[in-house]
Every structure is written in C-alpha cells, then in structure tokens.
Design a protein around this motif. Sequence first.
Motif, PDB file in Angstrom:
ATOM      1  N   LEU A   1     -27.554   8.930 105.835  1.00 53.64           N
ATOM      2  CA  LEU A   1     -27.468  10.384 105.695  1.00 53.64           C
ATOM      3  C   LEU A   1     -26.188  10.789 104.975  1.00 53.64           C
ATOM      4  CD1 LEU A   1     -28.757  11.576 109.203  1.00 53.64           C
ATOM      5  CD2 LEU A   1     -30.030  11.359 107.059  1.00 53.64           C
ATOM      6  N   PHE A   2     -25.082  10.123 105.296  1.00 51.64           N
ATOM      7  CA  PHE A   2     -23.823  10.422 104.624  1.00 51.64           C
ATOM      8  C   PHE A   2     -23.933  10.085 103.137  1.00 51.64           C
ATOM      9  CE2 PHE A   2     -19.478   9.087 103.317  1.00 51.64           C
ATOM     10  CZ  PHE A   2     -18.839  10.314 103.487  1.00 51.64           C
ATOM     11  N   GLY A   3     -24.544   8.953 102.824  1.00 50.68           N
ATOM     12  CA  GLY A   3     -24.745   8.594 101.430  1.00 50.68           C
ATOM     13  C   GLY A   3     -25.611   9.606 100.697  1.00 50.68           C
ATOM     14  N   ALA A   4     -26.639  10.135 101.389  1.00 50.60           N
ATOM     15  CA  ALA A   4     -27.507  11.139 100.777  1.00 50.60           C
ATOM     16  C   ALA A   4     -26.735  12.423 100.479  1.00 50.60           C
ATOM     17  CB  ALA A   4     -28.696  11.434 101.694  1.00 50.60           C
ATOM     18  N   ILE A   5     -25.854  12.815 101.400  1.00 50.80           N
ATOM     19  CA  ILE A   5     -25.039  14.022 101.174  1.00 50.80           C
ATOM     20  C   ILE A   5     -24.141  13.841  99.953  1.00 50.80           C
ATOM     21  CG2 ILE A   5     -23.186  15.448 102.121  1.00 50.80           C
ATOM     22  CD1 ILE A   5     -24.343  14.963 104.885  1.00 50.80           C
ATOM     23  N   MET A   6     -23.456  12.706  99.862  1.00 51.85           N
ATOM     24  CA  MET A   6     -22.553  12.471  98.740  1.00 51.85           C
ATOM     25  C   MET A   6     -23.323  12.381  97.426  1.00 51.85           C
ATOM     26  SD  MET A   6     -19.495  12.467  99.993  1.00 51.85           S
ATOM     27  CE  MET A   6     -20.139  13.770 101.026  1.00 51.85           C
ATOM     28  N   GLN A   7     -24.450  11.683  97.451  1.00 54.53           N
ATOM     29  CA  GLN A   7     -25.251  11.540  96.246  1.00 54.53           C
ATOM     30  C   GLN A   7     -25.764  12.887  95.752  1.00 54.53           C
ATOM     31  OE1 GLN A   7     -29.373  10.373  96.631  1.00 54.53           O
ATOM     32  NE2 GLN A   7     -28.990   8.612  95.317  1.00 54.53           N
ATOM     33  N   ALA A   8     -26.306  13.699  96.668  1.00 56.39           N
ATOM     34  CA  ALA A   8     -26.830  15.013  96.295  1.00 56.39           C
ATOM     35  C   ALA A   8     -25.711  15.939  95.830  1.00 56.39           C
ATOM     36  CB  ALA A   8     -27.573  15.633  97.476  1.00 56.39           C
ATOM     37  N   SER A   9     -24.541  15.815  96.444  1.00 60.84           N
ATOM     38  CA  SER A   9     -23.421  16.669  96.054  1.00 60.84           C
ATOM     39  C   SER A   9     -23.027  16.447  94.596  1.00 60.84           C
ATOM     40  CB  SER A   9     -22.212  16.409  96.962  1.00 60.84           C
ATOM     41  OG  SER A   9     -22.489  16.761  98.298  1.00 60.84           O
ATOM     42  N   VAL A  10     -22.916  15.178  94.210  1.00 62.87           N
ATOM     43  CA  VAL A  10     -22.512  14.869  92.837  1.00 62.87           C
ATOM     44  C   VAL A  10     -23.625  15.227  91.857  1.00 62.87           C
ATOM     45  CG1 VAL A  10     -21.860  13.011  91.263  1.00 62.87           C
ATOM     46  CG2 VAL A  10     -20.904  13.089  93.573  1.00 62.87           C
TER      47      VAL A  10
ATOM     48  N   LEU B   1     -21.056  24.396  94.932  1.00 62.37           N
ATOM     49  CA  LEU B   1     -19.957  25.240  95.413  1.00 62.37           C
ATOM     50  C   LEU B   1     -18.617  24.540  95.232  1.00 62.37           C
ATOM     51  CD1 LEU B   1     -21.550  26.665  98.702  1.00 62.37           C
ATOM     52  CD2 LEU B   1     -21.243  27.840  96.514  1.00 62.37           C
ATOM     53  N   LEU B   2     -18.552  23.255  95.605  1.00 66.06           N
ATOM     54  CA  LEU B   2     -17.310  22.499  95.476  1.00 66.06           C
ATOM     55  C   LEU B   2     -16.901  22.364  94.019  1.00 66.06           C
ATOM     56  CD1 LEU B   2     -15.072  20.735  96.733  1.00 66.06           C
ATOM     57  CD2 LEU B   2     -16.635  18.781  96.521  1.00 66.06           C
ATOM     58  N   ALA B   3     -17.855  21.985  93.166  1.00 66.01           N
ATOM     59  CA  ALA B   3     -17.524  21.803  91.747  1.00 66.01           C
ATOM     60  C   ALA B   3     -17.088  23.114  91.107  1.00 66.01           C
ATOM     61  CB  ALA B   3     -18.734  21.225  91.013  1.00 66.01           C
TER      62      ALA B   3
ATOM     63  N   PHE C   1     -15.746  25.733  92.557  1.00 67.31           N
ATOM     64  CA  PHE C   1     -14.430  26.117  93.079  1.00 67.31           C
ATOM     65  C   PHE C   1     -13.327  25.279  92.429  1.00 67.31           C
ATOM     66  CE2 PHE C   1     -11.017  25.200  96.106  1.00 67.31           C
ATOM     67  CZ  PHE C   1     -10.524  26.480  96.338  1.00 67.31           C
ATOM     68  N   LEU C   2     -13.543  23.973  92.311  1.00 68.33           N
ATOM     69  CA  LEU C   2     -12.519  23.093  91.752  1.00 68.33           C
ATOM     70  C   LEU C   2     -12.250  23.416  90.283  1.00 68.33           C
ATOM     71  CD1 LEU C   2     -13.493  19.679  93.370  1.00 68.33           C
ATOM     72  CD2 LEU C   2     -11.454  21.041  93.853  1.00 68.33           C
ATOM     73  N   VAL C   3     -13.318  23.648  89.518  1.00 62.77           N
ATOM     74  CA  VAL C   3     -13.129  23.972  88.105  1.00 62.77           C
ATOM     75  C   VAL C   3     -12.370  25.284  87.948  1.00 62.77           C
ATOM     76  CG1 VAL C   3     -14.327  24.649  85.992  1.00 62.77           C
ATOM     77  CG2 VAL C   3     -15.097  22.653  87.280  1.00 62.77           C
ATOM     78  N   GLU C   4     -12.702  26.245  88.781  1.00 61.43           N
ATOM     79  CA  GLU C   4     -12.051  27.553  88.687  1.00 61.43           C
ATOM     80  C   GLU C   4     -10.594  27.507  89.110  1.00 61.43           C
ATOM     81  OE1 GLU C   4     -12.630  32.136  90.369  1.00 61.43           O
ATOM     82  OE2 GLU C   4     -14.123  30.601  90.784  1.00 61.43           O
ATOM     83  N   GLN C   5     -10.308  26.737  90.179  1.00 58.36           N
ATOM     84  CA  GLN C   5      -8.956  26.727  90.725  1.00 58.36           C
ATOM     85  C   GLN C   5      -8.059  25.649  90.125  1.00 58.36           C
ATOM     86  OE1 GLN C   5      -7.845  29.078  92.857  1.00 58.36           O
ATOM     87  NE2 GLN C   5      -9.864  30.055  92.705  1.00 58.36           N
ATOM     88  N   GLU C   6      -8.633  24.456  89.880  1.00 56.07           N
ATOM     89  CA  GLU C   6      -7.804  23.317  89.462  1.00 56.07           C
ATOM     90  C   GLU C   6      -8.134  22.781  88.083  1.00 56.07           C
ATOM     91  OE1 GLU C   6      -5.305  22.497  91.251  1.00 56.07           O
ATOM     92  OE2 GLU C   6      -5.816  23.712  93.011  1.00 56.07           O
ATOM     93  N   GLY C   7      -9.304  23.108  87.566  1.00 52.85           N
ATOM     94  CA  GLY C   7      -9.664  22.640  86.239  1.00 52.85           C
ATOM     95  C   GLY C   7     -10.716  21.541  86.251  1.00 52.85           C
TER      96      GLY C   7
ATOM     97  N   THR D   1      -9.608  17.777  87.352  1.00 51.95           N
ATOM     98  CA  THR D   1      -9.491  17.569  88.802  1.00 51.95           C
ATOM     99  C   THR D   1     -10.860  17.465  89.452  1.00 51.95           C
ATOM    100  OG1 THR D   1      -7.398  18.769  88.854  1.00 51.95           O
ATOM    101  CG2 THR D   1      -8.581  18.518  90.947  1.00 51.95           C
ATOM    102  N   MET D   2     -11.774  18.320  89.026  1.00 53.36           N
ATOM    103  CA  MET D   2     -13.131  18.267  89.555  1.00 53.36           C
ATOM    104  C   MET D   2     -13.752  16.898  89.314  1.00 53.36           C
ATOM    105  SD  MET D   2     -16.584  18.308  88.538  1.00 53.36           S
ATOM    106  CE  MET D   2     -16.391  18.731  86.826  1.00 53.36           C
ATOM    107  N   ALA D   3     -13.532  16.319  88.135  1.00 51.37           N
ATOM    108  CA  ALA D   3     -14.145  15.043  87.777  1.00 51.37           C
ATOM    109  C   ALA D   3     -13.686  13.916  88.703  1.00 51.37           C
ATOM    110  CB  ALA D   3     -13.822  14.708  86.319  1.00 51.37           C
ATOM    111  N   TRP D   4     -12.374  13.793  88.938  1.00 48.99           N
ATOM    112  CA  TRP D   4     -11.930  12.661  89.773  1.00 48.99           C
ATOM    113  C   TRP D   4     -12.242  12.883  91.249  1.00 48.99           C
ATOM    114  CZ3 TRP D   4      -8.597  13.014  93.813  1.00 48.99           C
ATOM    115  CH2 TRP D   4      -7.647  14.035  93.830  1.00 48.99           C
ATOM    116  N   ILE D   5     -12.328  14.127  91.693  1.00 53.13           N
ATOM    117  CA  ILE D   5     -12.696  14.368  93.091  1.00 53.13           C
ATOM    118  C   ILE D   5     -14.160  14.000  93.331  1.00 53.13           C
ATOM    119  CG2 ILE D   5     -13.099  16.187  94.801  1.00 53.13           C
ATOM    120  CD1 ILE D   5     -10.486  17.419  94.003  1.00 53.13           C
ATOM    121  N   LEU D   6     -15.046  14.313  92.384  1.00 55.37           N
ATOM    122  CA  LEU D   6     -16.439  13.879  92.520  1.00 55.37           C
ATOM    123  C   LEU D   6     -16.532  12.362  92.569  1.00 55.37           C
ATOM    124  CD1 LEU D   6     -18.428  16.284  90.144  1.00 55.37           C
ATOM    125  CD2 LEU D   6     -18.161  16.418  92.627  1.00 55.37           C
ATOM    126  N   GLY D   7     -15.748  11.693  91.740  1.00 54.44           N
ATOM    127  CA  GLY D   7     -15.722  10.233  91.802  1.00 54.44           C
ATOM    128  C   GLY D   7     -15.217   9.722  93.132  1.00 54.44           C
TER     129      GLY D   7
END
Length: 509
Positions: free
Chosen positions: A306-315, A463-465, A467-473, A476-482
């Motif tokens: 389930l955790f893997g599914a959440i991370m996979q779907a998020s990216v 939502l995460l992506a 927010f990150l693009v808007e606030q940090e660029g 930053t969004m790219a390496w956090i998704l990784g």
Amino acid sequence: MRRPLWLQSLTQQGTTPPYLLKYRSSEAFIVATIALAIFTDMILYALIVPVVPFSLSSRAHVAPDRVQYWVAVLIAIYAAALLFWSPICGWIADHSASRRSPLLVGLFALLGATVLLHVGNGIGVMIAGRVLQGSSAAVVWVVGLALLADTVPQERLAQAMGYVGAGMSVGILLGPLLGGIVFDRAGYGAVFGIAYALIGLDVVLRLLLVEKKVAARWNPEAGGRASAWNEQGKPGQESGEAVQDPSNGSGKQEPVASSSTDPEQGRPRSVEDAAPENSIPKKRKLRGRLPPLLSLLYSRRLDTALFGAIMQASVMSAFDSVLTIHVADTFHWSSTGAALLFLPIVIPSFLGPVFGWLSDRYGGRYLATLGFLCALPPLICLRYIDTNKINDKVLICILLVFIGLSLTATFPSIMAEISAVVEVKEKKMLASGMRGYGSGGAYAQAYALFNMAFAAGCTLGPLLAGFLVEQEGWATMAWILGLLLAVAAVPTFFWLGGFLFVKQPLECH
C-alpha cells in the motif's frame, strides 16, 4: 419454454450453456475485459480535464478568477467519492454471489456521471457527476481486480496485472491529450461522443463476460482460483501437497500439513486437523475476529504494498499538475505540444505484461525495488530542463521514458502482492483452526485498500508537486519526487513477498 440466449447470458443460469462459454469465461477474455474497464474509467476521468475549465466558465457561469478553485474542488470530490466507496464496494463484492453484477452497476453509474457532466449547466450538476464518477471508479477497480484474483492463478497474476497497469497508464495519460485535441478540432460534444462509444463497448464486453465459478456449472474444470478455495481449503493444492509462497517467486516449496476442509465454511472439519484452540496466540485470535478490511492491515507485507502504491501514484499523478505548465513556460509550446510530452511516459506502460511475467518468474521484490531506485536518477535530472534549447527538449523526452519505464516495472509486483497476502493469511488462519475469511474471501476488500492508497497518492501527488514548484521551484520538486521513490524502495526490498531474512510460506509478517 426455453429462454433466449441473450437472456441466459444476462442471468447466467439455465441448463443450456451460454453461447461460446469457453471463450467468454476464458482467462484471456476476462483479463482483457477488466483491462478495458480500467482503461475506460481512467480515460473518461482524464478525457474531460481540458474541457472542465471551459464548462465551468461557459456553462456553469463561474467567474474567471474562480475557475481554478472549482477545478481543484471537482478533483477533490472525485477522490473523496473514490475513498468513501472503495471499502463499501469491497465488502459488497465479497458478500455477493457474482462479481459481474456489481461491475454492471458501476458501469451504469459511469454512464450517469458522463451524462451529467455532458448536459450539466450548473456547478451542482457537475459536482453530482464527479461524485458518480468517483463511485464508479471504486466499483471498477475494487470488483475488477478481485475478479482477476478469482480468475488468474497467483503464479500468473502479476502478468495479468501488467495488462491492467497498461490500460490504466494509457487511459490516464492519453485522456488529456485526446480530450484536448478533439475539443480543439471538433468541439465539446465530440469529446463526450468518444466517452459514450467507450462505455458502449464496455457494456458489450461486461454482458458477454462469464465468471469462472459460473462456467463451472457446465464445466467443473473451469472453476478457477476462487472455486479451489471452497473445494480444497487452499488454492490449487491437494491435501498434503507442497505449497509455494505465492509471492516470493523463489521457486522453493515447503510441505504443509494435510487438512480436510468443509466446502461450505472453508475451515477444518475436525479439531484434530487444526491447531488446538488454546494454542492459538491471543493476539492472533483477536485479529481473526476483526473485519477483513482491518485484519489485513496487520500484515506488514500488505502495508508495504500500500505504501508503494501511494508513492507510485503520487509521482505518476504529479506530472498532471506541473509538466504541461513547465514546458509551456520553458519551451513556449502550445497546449497540444505540451500534451504530447506525456507520450514518453505512456509508451513504456505497454511493457507492463513483460514486467509482470518477470515478477511471476523471478519474484517481485527485486523488480519493484529496482524500479523505484531506477526512477531516482531521471527524476533528479529533470532539474536541468530549464532552457529553450533542442538539447533540453530531447533530454526531457529521454528522462520521461526512463521514469515511465521504472514506474511500469513496479506496478505488477505491487498489484499481485495484494492477492498473495490474502491467500497467505487465509492459509495461516485455516491452519490455526480459525474460520478464515469465509466463502466470499477477502480479495475485493484487499483491493479496496489498494484503491484507497492509490487514490490518496493521486490526490497527494498533484498537490505536493504544485506546492513545491510554486514555493521552491521545478528543480526542488524533481529531487523530492525522486526521494519519495527511494524511500519506497526500502520497505519494498525488505517486506515485499515476505520478510527478506525469514522464509515462512504460511507466515504473513
């Protein structure tokens, strides 16, 4: 008076076998039907994405400065309906006599949602349409995947899930592209014309489908995996035969004690065949009395999946909210050109069945772990896409191909693990003298949990992506998704298929 063949097909009863029973109940036809159902659900979800802003402003008369707000609300409503109905659909499916009937109900809910979104000229009607659409998705995913688990043996289930993953990826990523092009060329009505055509095809296939356990009325050898539970107490194994851990893929087998089972109750006939009641640990007995939806969550293997599914779907879903805007700003592409950039992510999904076969053959632990880790470098390298040069345009296409390939490699293993956990926990409960999950099993409820996890990821990712693009660029969004996928690789390596350092086929850690 003999009933017409079409009526026999609809009720799946009578003394005369349905027309073309062999083909309509075949494993290949059922897998194809479920894969198309998933594709239809996802493409209809994504097909109207380019149309919704237009509908809100021109048909629902929403002020231009409120369009973005209502787009976000409609996305959230879909996810909320999906999360709410998934466990309910799982319980109903596991306690109903047929998987096909709930699938048909879900299909008509999807038709109703499409009609509401098509003709609706107010925000209330569009909200109702999204609620129905989310409810339909819950039925399709939960019941459809449970039907696959009923039909396909565990040793081939990952490959079957690979076809489902291909249908999902193609639907969710091609939907916006197709919707945008058709809307630009042919208008609002043509977009929904495609939707109605897909639903019509889906109706035909779901009416033709004959479940394995229904086909067994005329051909006992066609009972499928679900019937094996009721007949033998464990899937596909004779009493005293070696049982292979259905998910570790190691090929090692260990003997299991013989236990005669009651076909009606799915439990040992005699106390001598089972563990004494007082030998069962108290915690295990308490867990056995919990509803399947809760008792399954005690499995670390399931929690890992389930955790893997959440991370996979998020990216996977994160790109929906940021990729088009970034390339439009960087390369000055039109909406059609930006939408075409999703193709490099889609194309690798056609290799889903190949990765599924590899998972069935060699085990899903290492394949899924490798998939998560291999996505890390291309995600981090997305930070270098920041200039309007041909090199950057070529590079982003290559990076997206590797990201799509890596995510595709993880999907079949995670999907097949859900079914394997149910199977292993059932064996353990029966061996301990407990009743197990009953004649209906718990596949649908297990996939309801997966559906909820995947929906949570699809909500979190954009939502995460954004927010990150808007606030940090973008960088930053790219390496956090990784980083998210790298974190998912750790429990996947240790727990997918059972704890890495413990070989216990009947133990679900």
